[in-house]
Enzyme design. Structure first.
Site, PDB file in Angstrom:
ATOM      1  CG  ASP A  44      -2.146   0.893   1.029  1.00 22.28           C
ATOM      2  OD1 ASP A  44      -2.763   0.831  -0.060  1.00 22.28           O
ATOM      3  OD2 ASP A  44      -2.487   1.641   1.954  1.00 22.28           O
ATOM      4  CB  CYS A 135      -8.685   3.992  -3.075  1.00 25.69           C
ATOM      5  SG  CYS A 135      -7.291   4.037  -1.929  1.00 25.69           S
ATOM      6  CE1 TYR A 139      -8.453   1.036   1.116  1.00 24.50           C
ATOM      7  CE2 TYR A 139      -6.791   1.839   2.644  1.00 24.50           C
ATOM      8  CZ  TYR A 139      -7.191   0.947   1.662  1.00 24.50           C
ATOM      9  OH  TYR A 139      -6.318  -0.025   1.228  1.00 24.50           O
ATOM     10  CE1 TYR A 166      -6.672   5.573   5.097  1.00 25.90           C
ATOM     11  CE2 TYR A 166      -5.814   3.787   6.447  1.00 25.90           C
ATOM     12  CZ  TYR A 166      -5.669   4.675   5.395  1.00 25.90           C
ATOM     13  OH  TYR A 166      -4.506   4.670   4.649  1.00 25.90           O
ATOM     14  CD  GLU A 209      -8.948  -0.136  -3.267  1.00 21.15           C
ATOM     15  OE1 GLU A 209      -8.292  -0.963  -2.606  1.00 21.15           O
ATOM     16  OE2 GLU A 209      -8.780   1.088  -3.176  1.00 21.15           O
TER      17      GLU A 209
END
Length: 224
Positions: A44, A135, A139, A166, A209
Site C-alpha cells: 500500500d 479507495c 477507506y 481511517y 481493490e
C-alpha cells in the site's frame, strides 16, 4: 442521492466484494495474520506513491482553481497523512522508508494503480476521480464501520492504529471533501448516457481493490 451512492448501487456486487472482503472482516475481528497486514502495508505504500502521481495528474487535468485545490488536498493527504501512518507501522518491523520504496510492486498493486492513471490519462477529471473514489472514500467507510463495530474494544485492538486513522476526524473530512468534489464534477460533466460507463469504471476499480486485499491474504499463506 449523490453520484457516489449511485455508483455504489450500480456496482453493488463489486462494492460488496471490496468492503466486505475477508481481509477487512479479519482485520475487524482481530484474526488477520500479521504477515498479511505487513504485506498489505508495504504494497500500500507503493500504491500510495502511484496515487500521488494520480493527484498530480488531477491538477493538470483541472480547469478551475477549485479543482486544483481539491487535487492538492488529495496529494497532501497521501504525502502528509497516509504515508506517515505506513512508515510508523512498518517501522515496528524494522522497515525504513527506503526499504519500503525499494520493495517490488506486486501485480495487484500495478493493476489498480495503473488502471487509475490510465483512466485519468485517457479520460477527463471526472473519470479520474471516479476511479480514485473506491479507495479514497471507501477507506473512510471501512474505517468508520470497523470503529463503530468495535466501540471501546478498539483501544486494545491489534489493528487499532490503522482503523483509528481511517475512522478519525482528519481522514473522514478528507473523504467527505472528496465525495462532495466528485458530486460537483458529476453535476458539471456527467450525462445520464455517460453514467453506465462511469459505473463500469467504478465497479472495476472496486474489484481491483478486492484483489489488493486478496494479495495480502495470499502473502500470509505463502509465509506460513
Amino acid at each position: 442521492m449523490d453520484i457516489f451512492e449511485r455508483l455504489k448501487q450500480a456496482a453493488a456486487a463489486d462494492w460488496a466484494a471490496y468492503v466486505e472482503h475477508d481481509f477487512v472482516r479479519q482485520m475487524g475481528d482481530g484474526s488477520l495474520p500479521e504477515a498479511a497486514f505487513r504485506r498489505y502495508l508495504v504494497q500500500d505504500y507503493l500504491f500510495l506513491i502511484q496515487f500521488a502521481r494520480a493527484y498530480a495528474l488531477a491538477t493538470y487535468k483541472s480547469r478551475t482553481l477549485s479543482d486544483m485545490r481539491a487535487a492538492k488536498a488529495g496529494l497532501s493527504a497521501i504525502l502528509d497523512l497516509e504515508m506517515d501512518l505506513h512508515v510508523r507501522l512498518c517501522g515496528r518491523w524494522g522497515l525504513s522508508p527506503q526499504d519500503l520504496e525499494a520493495a517490488t510492486e506486486h501485480q495487484a498493486t500495478v493493476a489498480y494503480t495503473r488502471y487509475v492513471l490510465d483512466c485519468g490519462q485517457a479520460g477527463d477529471l471526472l473519470d479520474l476521480h471516479v476511479a480514485l473514489s473506491p479507495c479514497v472514500i471507501g477507506y473512510a467507510e471501512i474505517g468508520a464501520r470497523l470503529a463503530a463495530d468495535l466501540g471501546a474494544a478498539l483501544e486494545s485492538h491489534p489493528y487499532r492504529d490503522w482503523i483509528a486513522e481511517y475512522a478519525g476526524e482528519a481522514y473522514q473530512e478528507i473523504a467527505s471533501d472528496a465525495r462532495r468534489h466528485l458530486d460537483g464534477l458529476a453535476a458539471r460533466a456527467m450525462t445520464e448516457a455517460r453514467f453506465g460507463e462511469l459505473a463500469a469504471m467504478f465497479g472495476k476499480a472496486s474489484r481491483l481493490e478486492a484483489d489488493f486485499w486478496q494479495m495480502g491474504l495470499e502473502g500470509a499463506k505463502t509465509t506460513n
